[in-house]
Design a protein around this motif. Structure first.
Motif, mmCIF file in Angstrom:
data_model
loop_
_atom_site.group_PDB
_atom_site.id
_atom_site.type_symbol
_atom_site.label_atom_id
_atom_site.label_comp_id
_atom_site.label_asym_id
_atom_site.label_seq_id
_atom_site.Cartn_x
_atom_site.Cartn_y
_atom_site.Cartn_z
ATOM 1 N N SER A 107 6.566 12.275 3.471
ATOM 2 C CA SER A 107 5.854 13.076 4.299
ATOM 3 C C SER A 107 5.598 14.401 4.558
ATOM 4 O O SER A 107 6.431 14.146 3.723
ATOM 5 N N GLN A 119 2.295 14.598 -5.590
ATOM 6 C CA GLN A 119 2.086 15.730 -4.462
ATOM 7 C C GLN A 119 2.593 16.336 -3.646
ATOM 8 O O GLN A 119 3.623 17.362 -3.249
ATOM 9 N N CYS A 153 2.613 6.169 -4.423
ATOM 10 C CA CYS A 153 1.531 5.481 -5.338
ATOM 11 C C CYS A 153 1.979 7.403 -5.816
ATOM 12 O O CYS A 153 2.834 8.401 -5.806
ATOM 13 N N GLU A 195 1.137 -1.021 -0.131
ATOM 14 C CA GLU A 195 0.335 -0.131 0.234
ATOM 15 C C GLU A 195 1.076 1.625 -0.085
ATOM 16 O O GLU A 195 2.027 1.115 1.133
ATOM 17 N N CYS A 196 0.495 1.878 -0.882
ATOM 18 C CA CYS A 196 1.154 3.615 -0.686
ATOM 19 C C CYS A 196 0.952 4.046 0.741
ATOM 20 O O CYS A 196 0.776 4.029 1.480
ATOM 21 N N HIS A 255 1.389 7.279 1.874
ATOM 22 C CA HIS A 255 0.198 8.560 2.077
ATOM 23 C C HIS A 255 -0.815 7.842 2.391
ATOM 24 O O HIS A 255 -1.715 8.247 3.212
ATOM 25 N N CYS A 256 -1.135 7.527 0.655
ATOM 26 C CA CYS A 256 -2.849 7.395 1.123
ATOM 27 C C CYS A 256 -3.350 5.668 1.821
ATOM 28 O O CYS A 256 -5.044 5.480 1.093
ATOM 29 N N HIS A 257 -2.295 5.120 0.625
ATOM 30 C CA HIS A 257 -3.252 3.812 1.495
ATOM 31 C C HIS A 257 -4.036 3.193 0.617
ATOM 32 O O HIS A 257 -3.919 1.743 0.101
ATOM 33 N N ALA A 258 -3.619 3.075 -0.403
ATOM 34 C CA ALA A 258 -4.108 2.852 -1.997
ATOM 35 C C ALA A 258 -3.109 1.947 -2.560
ATOM 36 O O ALA A 258 -1.900 1.889 -2.340
ATOM 37 N N SER A 315 -0.377 -0.163 -4.553
ATOM 38 C CA SER A 315 0.719 0.163 -5.161
ATOM 39 C C SER A 315 1.799 -0.512 -5.068
ATOM 40 O O SER A 315 2.142 -1.044 -4.172
ATOM 41 N N SER A 346 1.118 9.305 -7.528
ATOM 42 C CA SER A 346 -0.224 10.561 -7.812
ATOM 43 C C SER A 346 0.727 11.072 -6.118
ATOM 44 O O SER A 346 0.869 12.796 -6.242
ATOM 45 N N CYS A 347 0.710 10.643 -4.974
ATOM 46 C CA CYS A 347 1.289 10.912 -4.088
ATOM 47 C C CYS A 347 2.613 11.332 -3.868
ATOM 48 O O CYS A 347 3.217 12.235 -3.517
#
Length: 315
Positions: free
Chosen positions: A278, A272, A266, A240-241, A243-246, A248, A268-269
């Motif tokens: 973090s 970002q 991921c 899981e990512c 940062h966002c836990h999707a 990945s 996207s994160c």
């Protein structure tokens, strides 16, 4: 593809590792190979990349040395070099665990072929044991495998109490290419475990010869690819990512060098957070520029045999 990646190791006594390092380093330079090689009194361990013809010659020359006659290369194709430089170093062990008295070339776990491992791993009297570090097995591991909370393989001997519950089981150890299993299984035998096995050639060979069945996620590798697909039978993503836990499987180093955590992030994160793990690391004044990869290879100092342990990079 024009390039190959070679993963290999061999436990064998080397009486003069310093001399061997210099000779082997010159050979790698002659063949335009890049990668990381460790030479120790207990043997040879390396991952290198190069053009197909150069790698094929390298394999022939290494195996022509009687000390490495049993060495097996795990060979994968690549579109280019997977390393940016060459290191050939002498160290006390070819994989550091702090047990120089363990000699896998004298006694180690029973080797299982990928097909034997696949047929045995789901039996009720079997425990499949991952001997790799946290960041490796968090990215991918065998279904139902026992994993250990370790930042580094040298912590393995400290996990003996956790493993005591499996003394009456058949323990099937595995790692990326087999080198850690050799020492882990030898250590377990020394500590009184009786039914100890290892996946010969590791996850990489299992993927090449058994389709990677039931290996969940991707396999972490120690080159520029970072993560590779193994399973062509029933693939999945389990990491899981951060940062966002999707879900990945995209591994990065945090862009803050004072953190440098190795974790899934991921795309996207990563964009970002500009490669940081973090917001705090993103704001750190020492944060490295993010180039979209999340890897930060060290600069080369044009390594040559005479200069010793300075990195070499092709011009």
């Amino acid at each position: 593809m024009d390039y190959l990646v070679l993963l290999y190791y061999c436990y064998t006594p080397l009486n003069n590792p310093e001399q061997f390092r210099e000779e082997h380093h010159r050979l790698c330079l002659h063949l335009n190979l890049l990668g990381r090689i460790i030479v120790a009194p207990e043997g040879l361990n390396g991952t290198v990349s190069g053009r197909r013809a150069d790698c094929e010659q390298y394999m022939r020359l290494v195996k022509a040395d009687a000390r490495f006659a049993s060495l097996e290369f795990k060979v994968e194709e690549a579109s280019a070099h997977t390393f940016q430089k060459l290191h050939v170093r002498v160290k006390p062990e070819i994989v550091h665990v702090g047990l120089p008295g363990i000699k896998p070339y004298e006694r180690t776990g029973i080797h299982l072929s990928p097909q034997e491992f696949r047929d045995l791993k789901d039996q009720p009297d079997v425990v499949v044991l991952d001997v790799r570090s946290d960041y490796e097995h968090s990215l991918g591991r065998f279904k139902n495998a026992v994993t250990l909370d370790m930042e580094n393989f040298r912590e393995f001997p400290d996990k003996l109490d956790e493993l005591a519950q499996y003394r009456d089981k058949k323990i099937l150890t595995y790692c990326t290419g087999g080198i850690k299993c050799e020492k882990a299984s030898a250590f377990l035998l020394e500590q009184g475990f009786e039914n100890v096995y290892q996946l010969h050639g590791g996850i990489i060979k299992y993927g090449l010869e058994a389709g990677g069945e039931d290996f969940e996620g991707k396999c972490y590798v120690f080159d520029g690819r970072v993560a590779v697909d193994v399973n062509t039978v029933n693939p999945s993503v389990i990491s899981e990512c951060h940062h966002c836990h999707a879900l990945s499987s995209r591994m990065v180093n945090c862009a803050n060098p004072h953190c440098n955590a190795h974790l899934p992030l991921c795309e996207s994160c990563a964009q970002q957070l500009a490669g940081a793990c973090s917001p705090a690391c993103q704001q750190h004044p020492a944060k490295r520029p993010y180039n979209g990869t999340g890897t930060y290879p060290k600069l080369s100092n044009h390594y040559s045999p005479e200069q010793g342990l300075i990195s070499y990079k092709r011009s």
